[in-house]
Structures are given as C-alpha cells and as structure tokens.
Design an enzyme around this catalytic site. Structure first.
Site, PDB file in Angstrom:
ATOM      1  N   TYR A 168      10.424   9.396   2.284  1.00 52.06           N
ATOM      2  CA  TYR A 168      10.605   8.362   1.265  1.00 52.06           C
ATOM      3  C   TYR A 168      11.457   8.780   0.067  1.00 52.06           C
ATOM      4  CZ  TYR A 168       6.904   6.284   4.002  1.00 52.06           C
ATOM      5  OH  TYR A 168       6.164   5.777   5.042  1.00 52.06           O
ATOM      6  N   PRO A 192       0.795  -1.226   0.000  1.00 52.53           N
ATOM      7  CA  PRO A 192       0.000   0.000   0.000  1.00 52.53           C
ATOM      8  C   PRO A 192       0.828   1.277   0.000  1.00 52.53           C
ATOM      9  CG  PRO A 192      -0.871  -1.558   1.597  1.00 52.53           C
ATOM     10  CD  PRO A 192       0.418  -2.133   1.082  1.00 52.53           C
ATOM     11  N   ASN A 193       0.371   2.211  -0.811  1.00 54.26           N
ATOM     12  CA  ASN A 193       0.904   3.572  -0.916  1.00 54.26           C
ATOM     13  C   ASN A 193       2.271   3.671  -1.575  1.00 54.26           C
ATOM     14  OD1 ASN A 193      -1.360   4.813   0.422  1.00 54.26           O
ATOM     15  ND2 ASN A 193      -0.579   3.888   2.297  1.00 54.26           N
ATOM     16  N   ARG A 224      11.126   5.617  13.790  1.00 57.13           N
ATOM     17  CA  ARG A 224       9.863   6.341  13.609  1.00 57.13           C
ATOM     18  C   ARG A 224       8.906   6.023  14.764  1.00 57.13           C
ATOM     19  NH1 ARG A 224       7.843   5.636   7.668  1.00 57.13           N
ATOM     20  NH2 ARG A 224       6.484   7.317   8.361  1.00 57.13           N
ATOM     21  N   ARG A 243       5.377   1.279  14.524  1.00 60.83           N
ATOM     22  CA  ARG A 243       6.087   0.690  13.387  1.00 60.83           C
ATOM     23  C   ARG A 243       7.236  -0.225  13.819  1.00 60.83           C
ATOM     24  NH1 ARG A 243       4.538   3.718   8.815  1.00 60.83           N
ATOM     25  NH2 ARG A 243       3.771   5.783   9.339  1.00 60.83           N
ATOM     26  N   ASN A 245       8.217  -5.140  -0.032  1.00 60.92           N
ATOM     27  CA  ASN A 245       8.005  -3.990   0.827  1.00 60.92           C
ATOM     28  C   ASN A 245       6.507  -3.978   1.120  1.00 60.92           C
ATOM     29  OD1 ASN A 245       7.549  -1.553   2.095  1.00 60.92           O
ATOM     30  ND2 ASN A 245       9.056  -0.448   0.868  1.00 60.92           N
ATOM     31  N   ASP A 269       0.562 -15.202   6.281  1.00 58.32           N
ATOM     32  CA  ASP A 269       0.274 -16.591   5.935  1.00 58.32           C
ATOM     33  C   ASP A 269       0.695 -16.899   4.500  1.00 58.32           C
ATOM     34  OD1 ASP A 269      -0.731 -17.039   8.463  1.00 58.32           O
ATOM     35  OD2 ASP A 269      -2.834 -16.963   7.848  1.00 58.32           O
ATOM     36  N   GLU A 324      12.505  -8.653   3.264  1.00 56.32           N
ATOM     37  CA  GLU A 324      11.602  -7.543   3.578  1.00 56.32           C
ATOM     38  C   GLU A 324      12.392  -6.243   3.460  1.00 56.32           C
ATOM     39  OE1 GLU A 324       8.847  -5.993   7.331  1.00 56.32           O
ATOM     40  OE2 GLU A 324       9.606  -8.042   7.322  1.00 56.32           O
ATOM     41  N   ALA A 348       2.755  -0.535   5.468  1.00 61.90           N
ATOM     42  CA  ALA A 348       2.172  -0.644   6.805  1.00 61.90           C
ATOM     43  C   ALA A 348       1.589  -2.025   7.095  1.00 61.90           C
ATOM     44  CB  ALA A 348       1.107   0.425   6.995  1.00 61.90           C
ATOM     45  N   HIS A 402      12.186  -1.871   3.752  1.00 61.07           N
ATOM     46  CA  HIS A 402      11.508  -0.638   4.140  1.00 61.07           C
ATOM     47  C   HIS A 402      12.420   0.518   3.782  1.00 61.07           C
ATOM     48  CE1 HIS A 402       8.254  -2.714   6.104  1.00 61.07           C
ATOM     49  NE2 HIS A 402       9.168  -3.529   6.599  1.00 61.07           N
ATOM     50  N   SER A 448      12.322   3.701   4.867  1.00 62.38           N
ATOM     51  CA  SER A 448      12.748   4.445   6.057  1.00 62.38           C
ATOM     52  C   SER A 448      13.197   3.463   7.134  1.00 62.38           C
ATOM     53  CB  SER A 448      11.593   5.300   6.587  1.00 62.38           C
ATOM     54  OG  SER A 448      10.550   4.474   7.082  1.00 62.38           O
ATOM     55  N   ARG A 451       5.144  11.055  -2.563  1.00 64.58           N
ATOM     56  CA  ARG A 451       4.632  10.792  -1.217  1.00 64.58           C
ATOM     57  C   ARG A 451       5.702  11.120  -0.169  1.00 64.58           C
ATOM     58  NH1 ARG A 451       4.100   5.113   1.782  1.00 64.58           N
ATOM     59  NH2 ARG A 451       3.012   5.856   3.629  1.00 64.58           N
TER      60      ARG A 451
END
Length: 155
Positions: A28, A15-16, A111, A115, A78, A91, A102, A81, A104, A106, A23
């Site tokens: 970011y 998302p996003n 933060r 998070r 990534n 799952d 994984e 959230a 990220h 930032s 953004r």
C-alpha cells in the site's frame, strides 16, 4: 450577490485504510490517508469542488456515511475488502444518487484469487486499481470530467 459554496465530492474509505502509511508498505505504500485527502482536495478545489472525506472500519458506518452525504455530486469509494462480500454496502451504493468510482491502491487482480471479484464494481462508473494512492487522484480527475460532460444528475 453571494456565490454558492462549491458542490462536494465524497471520499469514502473502508476497513483498514485509516492505517495507510504504516500498513503493509510493500503493498500500500507509505502515503498516509491524510496525505491522500490533501492531494484529492487540491485536485477537486482546482476544479471548483469541495471534499468531504470519511474513513470507517465498519460496513454499517460506511452505509450511514453514504446516506448522510446524498447531497454530494460524486464519490470516490475505496471499500477495501468489503468489495468482496459487502452486500449491504452494495445496496447503499445502488441507492446513492450520484456517480461514484471504485478505487483500490493495489492491483487486486494481481493478488490472491479471492480479491478478483467485486460485488460493487458493476455499479461504479469506473474502477481505478493498481496505481497506488495516486489512483485516488485519477478517480477525482475522471469524476470531474464526467460531471463536466454529463452534469451531477447523470450516472
């Protein structure tokens, strides 16, 4: 004699992340998702791998993408959230047969406290955070090295 096409790595963004570049540039950066995909593809191509890149804002779409791309040899994920409470995504990643990292952009631990915990990280072969969009390239390099050392069937 024909040669087999390169094995592919999945780049999956949650998302996003489709709005990268505009953004919250202070968090970011200004690199777009298309630029991230180009940089990761260049790294993977140099190592003999192809790239399949997808971005979805919904958890169900991300799950379907993982299910559709079970034949990839690795993934860079990534989750945005969804790292916090994406139990269905967790799952699906637990069932994904290839190693995955994984990422990220930032440093999530620098933060807000909400998070600071990922329900996904314990399943990943590694986590890259806080290096901006360059973290995607770091994850690609690490996965290529892991595949060279263990082969695509090992987590």
């Amino acid at each position: 004699m024909t040669t087999a096409p390169p094995a592919d790595v999945l780049l999956l963004n949650g998302p996003n992340l489709g709005t990268l570049g505009t953004r919250e540039p202070g968090v970011y950066g200004t690199t777009t998702l298309a630029q991230v995909e180009t940089a990761v593809a260049a790294r993977l191509t140099a190592a003999g791998y192809g790239l399949r890149a997808e971005q979805h804002d919904g958890e169900g779409e991300l799950i379907r993408s993982l299910q559709r791309h079970r034949d990839t040899v690795a993934a860079i994920v990534n989750p945005g959230a969804l790292m916090i409470a994406g139990w269905s995504l967790r799952d699906a990643l637990a069932d994904y047969p290839a190693p995955w990292a994984e990422v990220h952009i930032s440093n999530v631990w620098a933060r807000e406290s909400f998070r600071h915990h990922s329900v996904l990280s314990p399943l990943a072969v590694g986590v890259v955070a806080g290096f901006g969009t360059y973290g995607y390239e770091l994850a690609a390099d690490a996965l290529v090295r892991r595949l060279a050392e263990t082969g695509p069937d090992e987590h």
